[in-house]
Design a protein around this motif. Structure first.
Motif, PDB file in Angstrom:
ATOM      1  N   VAL A  39      36.742  15.830  -6.106  1.00  0.00           N
ATOM      2  CA  VAL A  39      36.281  14.604  -6.364  1.00  0.00           C
ATOM      3  C   VAL A  39      34.763  14.263  -7.266  1.00  0.00           C
ATOM      4  O   VAL A  39      33.954  15.231  -7.272  1.00  0.00           O
ATOM      5  CB  VAL A  39      35.863  13.545  -5.335  1.00  0.00           C
ATOM      6  N   GLU A  40      34.588  12.716  -7.717  1.00  0.00           N
ATOM      7  CA  GLU A  40      33.621  12.891  -8.165  1.00  0.00           C
ATOM      8  C   GLU A  40      31.749  12.586  -7.530  1.00  0.00           C
ATOM      9  O   GLU A  40      32.485  12.940  -6.299  1.00  0.00           O
ATOM     10  CB  GLU A  40      33.042  11.468  -8.943  1.00  0.00           C
ATOM     11  N   VAL A  45      28.826  14.387  -2.739  1.00  0.00           N
ATOM     12  CA  VAL A  45      27.682  14.788  -2.152  1.00  0.00           C
ATOM     13  C   VAL A  45      27.864  13.484  -0.795  1.00  0.00           C
ATOM     14  O   VAL A  45      27.329  13.656   0.506  1.00  0.00           O
ATOM     15  CB  VAL A  45      26.709  13.388  -2.324  1.00  0.00           C
ATOM     16  N   ALA A  46      28.627  12.408  -0.368  1.00  0.00           N
ATOM     17  CA  ALA A  46      28.201  11.316   0.630  1.00  0.00           C
ATOM     18  C   ALA A  46      29.122  11.828   1.533  1.00  0.00           C
ATOM     19  O   ALA A  46      28.844  11.754   2.703  1.00  0.00           O
ATOM     20  CB  ALA A  46      28.995  10.174   0.008  1.00  0.00           C
ATOM     21  N   ARG A  47      30.575  12.353   1.085  1.00  0.00           N
ATOM     22  CA  ARG A  47      31.070  13.263   2.303  1.00  0.00           C
ATOM     23  C   ARG A  47      30.788  15.185   2.550  1.00  0.00           C
ATOM     24  O   ARG A  47      31.365  14.641   3.617  1.00  0.00           O
ATOM     25  CB  ARG A  47      32.581  13.330   1.281  1.00  0.00           C
ATOM     26  N   CYS A  48      30.654  15.671   2.075  1.00  0.00           N
ATOM     27  CA  CYS A  48      30.219  16.714   1.601  1.00  0.00           C
ATOM     28  C   CYS A  48      29.153  17.204   2.993  1.00  0.00           C
ATOM     29  O   CYS A  48      27.620  16.187   3.166  1.00  0.00           O
ATOM     30  CB  CYS A  48      29.787  17.509   1.268  1.00  0.00           C
ATOM     31  N   THR A  49      29.764  18.081   4.273  1.00  0.00           N
ATOM     32  CA  THR A  49      28.323  18.159   4.845  1.00  0.00           C
ATOM     33  C   THR A  49      27.934  19.756   5.359  1.00  0.00           C
ATOM     34  O   THR A  49      27.228  19.578   6.063  1.00  0.00           O
ATOM     35  CB  THR A  49      30.452  18.443   6.492  1.00  0.00           C
ATOM     36  N   ARG A  50      28.512  20.007   4.115  1.00  0.00           N
ATOM     37  CA  ARG A  50      27.223  21.345   3.820  1.00  0.00           C
ATOM     38  C   ARG A  50      27.637  22.307   5.159  1.00  0.00           C
ATOM     39  O   ARG A  50      26.586  22.902   5.548  1.00  0.00           O
ATOM     40  CB  ARG A  50      25.867  21.234   3.610  1.00  0.00           C
ATOM     41  N   CYS A  51      28.927  22.627   5.740  1.00  0.00           N
ATOM     42  CA  CYS A  51      29.246  23.562   6.851  1.00  0.00           C
ATOM     43  C   CYS A  51      29.488  24.914   5.397  1.00  0.00           C
ATOM     44  O   CYS A  51      28.898  25.756   6.643  1.00  0.00           O
ATOM     45  CB  CYS A  51      30.115  22.785   7.538  1.00  0.00           C
ATOM     46  N   GLY A  52      29.326  24.931   4.551  1.00  0.00           N
ATOM     47  CA  GLY A  52      29.596  26.278   4.096  1.00  0.00           C
ATOM     48  C   GLY A  52      30.544  27.456   4.168  1.00  0.00           C
ATOM     49  O   GLY A  52      30.692  28.366   3.966  1.00  0.00           O
ATOM     50  N   ASP A  53      32.057  26.129   5.081  1.00  0.00           N
ATOM     51  CA  ASP A  53      33.536  26.630   4.942  1.00  0.00           C
ATOM     52  C   ASP A  53      33.196  27.626   3.296  1.00  0.00           C
ATOM     53  O   ASP A  53      34.633  28.244   3.332  1.00  0.00           O
ATOM     54  CB  ASP A  53      34.336  26.118   5.655  1.00  0.00           C
ATOM     55  N   CYS A  54      34.147  26.497   3.106  1.00  0.00           N
ATOM     56  CA  CYS A  54      33.743  26.910   1.141  1.00  0.00           C
ATOM     57  C   CYS A  54      33.340  28.162   0.630  1.00  0.00           C
ATOM     58  O   CYS A  54      34.119  29.222   0.028  1.00  0.00           O
ATOM     59  CB  CYS A  54      33.848  25.896   0.573  1.00  0.00           C
ATOM     60  N   LEU A  55      32.195  28.118   1.238  1.00  0.00           N
ATOM     61  CA  LEU A  55      31.199  29.770   0.254  1.00  0.00           C
ATOM     62  C   LEU A  55      31.566  30.746   1.069  1.00  0.00           C
ATOM     63  O   LEU A  55      31.580  31.541   0.345  1.00  0.00           O
ATOM     64  CB  LEU A  55      29.910  29.236   0.801  1.00  0.00           C
ATOM     65  N   SER A  56      32.682  30.737   2.025  1.00  0.00           N
ATOM     66  CA  SER A  56      32.912  31.874   2.817  1.00  0.00           C
ATOM     67  C   SER A  56      34.441  32.264   2.583  1.00  0.00           C
ATOM     68  O   SER A  56      34.490  33.504   2.596  1.00  0.00           O
ATOM     69  CB  SER A  56      32.543  31.989   4.434  1.00  0.00           C
ATOM     70  N   VAL A  57      35.225  32.041   2.055  1.00  0.00           N
ATOM     71  CA  VAL A  57      36.006  31.826   2.049  1.00  0.00           C
ATOM     72  C   VAL A  57      36.401  32.188   0.051  1.00  0.00           C
ATOM     73  O   VAL A  57      37.421  32.968  -0.530  1.00  0.00           O
ATOM     74  CB  VAL A  57      37.667  31.121   2.171  1.00  0.00           C
ATOM     75  N   CYS A  58      35.251  32.403  -0.441  1.00  0.00           N
ATOM     76  CA  CYS A  58      35.544  31.797  -1.690  1.00  0.00           C
ATOM     77  C   CYS A  58      35.910  33.816  -2.470  1.00  0.00           C
ATOM     78  O   CYS A  58      34.468  34.235  -2.100  1.00  0.00           O
ATOM     79  CB  CYS A  58      33.986  31.837  -2.377  1.00  0.00           C
ATOM     80  N   GLU A  59      36.396  34.428  -2.944  1.00  0.00           N
ATOM     81  CA  GLU A  59      37.175  35.398  -3.268  1.00  0.00           C
ATOM     82  C   GLU A  59      36.469  36.037  -4.820  1.00  0.00           C
ATOM     83  O   GLU A  59      35.767  36.984  -3.608  1.00  0.00           O
ATOM     84  CB  GLU A  59      38.164  35.614  -3.749  1.00  0.00           C
ATOM     85  N   ASP A  88      41.542  24.736   0.851  1.00  0.00           N
ATOM     86  CA  ASP A  88      42.009  24.853   1.524  1.00  0.00           C
ATOM     87  C   ASP A  88      41.295  25.251   3.181  1.00  0.00           C
ATOM     88  O   ASP A  88      41.811  24.348   3.956  1.00  0.00           O
ATOM     89  CB  ASP A  88      43.150  26.482   1.739  1.00  0.00           C
ATOM     90  N   ALA A  89      39.939  25.451   2.748  1.00  0.00           N
ATOM     91  CA  ALA A  89      39.089  25.712   3.951  1.00  0.00           C
ATOM     92  C   ALA A  89      38.463  24.225   4.494  1.00  0.00           C
ATOM     93  O   ALA A  89      37.538  24.530   5.427  1.00  0.00           O
ATOM     94  CB  ALA A  89      37.902  26.944   3.347  1.00  0.00           C
ATOM     95  N   CYS A  90      37.986  23.372   3.431  1.00  0.00           N
ATOM     96  CA  CYS A  90      37.341  22.012   3.593  1.00  0.00           C
ATOM     97  C   CYS A  90      38.014  21.026   4.795  1.00  0.00           C
ATOM     98  O   CYS A  90      39.450  20.759   4.260  1.00  0.00           O
ATOM     99  CB  CYS A  90      36.716  21.604   2.354  1.00  0.00           C
ATOM    100  N   LYS A  91      37.494  20.709   5.454  1.00  0.00           N
ATOM    101  CA  LYS A  91      37.684  19.651   6.409  1.00  0.00           C
ATOM    102  C   LYS A  91      37.789  18.036   6.084  1.00  0.00           C
ATOM    103  O   LYS A  91      38.090  17.418   6.332  1.00  0.00           O
ATOM    104  CB  LYS A  91      37.859  19.613   7.749  1.00  0.00           C
ATOM    105  N   GLN A  92      36.815  18.139   4.500  1.00  0.00           N
ATOM    106  CA  GLN A  92      36.842  16.570   4.082  1.00  0.00           C
ATOM    107  C   GLN A  92      36.850  16.262   3.361  1.00  0.00           C
ATOM    108  O   GLN A  92      37.756  17.332   2.176  1.00  0.00           O
ATOM    109  CB  GLN A  92      34.501  16.787   3.897  1.00  0.00           C
ATOM    110  N   PRO A  93      37.755  15.306   3.027  1.00  0.00           N
ATOM    111  CA  PRO A  93      38.098  14.666   2.008  1.00  0.00           C
ATOM    112  C   PRO A  93      37.386  14.501   0.482  1.00  0.00           C
ATOM    113  O   PRO A  93      36.996  13.950   0.425  1.00  0.00           O
ATOM    114  CB  PRO A  93      38.879  13.369   2.008  1.00  0.00           C
ATOM    115  N   ILE A  94      37.761  15.377   0.585  1.00  0.00           N
ATOM    116  CA  ILE A  94      36.155  16.036  -1.092  1.00  0.00           C
ATOM    117  C   ILE A  94      36.989  16.326  -2.030  1.00  0.00           C
ATOM    118  O   ILE A  94      35.803  17.212  -3.500  1.00  0.00           O
ATOM    119  CB  ILE A  94      34.964  16.162  -0.880  1.00  0.00           C
ATOM    120  N   PHE A  95      38.448  16.877  -2.266  1.00  0.00           N
ATOM    121  CA  PHE A  95      38.562  17.381  -3.251  1.00  0.00           C
ATOM    122  C   PHE A  95      40.529  16.372  -3.371  1.00  0.00           C
ATOM    123  O   PHE A  95      40.982  16.291  -2.244  1.00  0.00           O
ATOM    124  CB  PHE A  95      39.685  18.873  -3.189  1.00  0.00           C
ATOM    125  N   TYR A  96      40.424  16.590  -4.609  1.00  0.00           N
ATOM    126  CA  TYR A  96      41.857  16.709  -5.257  1.00  0.00           C
ATOM    127  C   TYR A  96      42.700  16.927  -4.601  1.00  0.00           C
ATOM    128  O   TYR A  96      42.494  18.198  -4.715  1.00  0.00           O
ATOM    129  CB  TYR A  96      42.023  15.998  -7.228  1.00  0.00           C
TER     130      TYR A  96
END
Length: 176
Positions: A39-40, A45-59, A88-96
């Motif tokens: 998303v914008e 930035v307001a919604r991302c928790t910086r958990c790193g789940d997306c980083l760990s699954v990036c192929e 898919d890995a992110c639990k926050q509403p930060i993706f279209y």
């Protein structure tokens, strides 16, 4: 955050501001690339928790922890395959939704491109899976790159291979 507990990366980069100040900079001044389907930036930035789940699954390992811990894309590590694992890995509403275009980034070839200096190179064309980069023969010179922006999906495969770092990604939405 005080100087005593400032993260080492921030200290070495000379960023002595507080975490909240860094977050404000990320909201207002971010010029990098967020993961596909993001998303914008201010909402991200307001919604991302910086958990790193997306980083760990990036192929392809193009998602890295940027300033203030937010994920960003670095094409010097590889290209985006648009696998959607980060979404898919992110639990926050930060993706279209993934049925939309992943982003509006397209390549920009700068004047440092070797072919513009009469040196034969077609690395970007060879690396482009979308066949968005072609070369037009020039009479008495070196073939010049032509980009089909309709075919370019912004995957970044051409960026990593460029021997002189002449290729960058630009967000067409920001340039409108």
């Amino acid at each position: 955050m005080t100087v005593e507990n400032l993260p080492r990366r921030q200290f070495l980069r000379g960023k002595f501001s507080t975490l909240s100040c860094l977050e404000n900079n990320q909201k207002q001044n971010f010029v990098g690339i967020r993961p596909p389907w993001s998303v914008e930036n201010s909402i991200f930035v307001a919604r991302c928790t910086r958990c790193g789940d997306c980083l760990s699954v990036c192929e392809t390992n193009i998602l890295v922890k940027g300033d203030a811990g937010f994920p960003e894309v670095r094409f010097d590590n590889g290209e985006c395959t648009f696998c959607g694992k980060c979404v898919d890995a992110c639990k926050q509403p930060i993706f279209y939704p993934r049925d939309q275009l992943p982003w509006s980034h397209k390549i920009d070839i700068s004047v440092s491109c070797l072919t513009l200096h009469r040196i034969e190179c077609r690395t970007c064309q060879d690396n482009c899976p979308a066949n968005a980069i072609r070369f037009k023969l020039q009479m008495g010179g070196v073939a010049q790159p032509l980009v089909n922006f309709d075919a370019c999906n912004g995957c970044g495969a051409c960026v990593q291979g460029c021997p002189v770092n002449a290729i960058t990604m630009n967000d067409l939405k920001q340039n409108e």
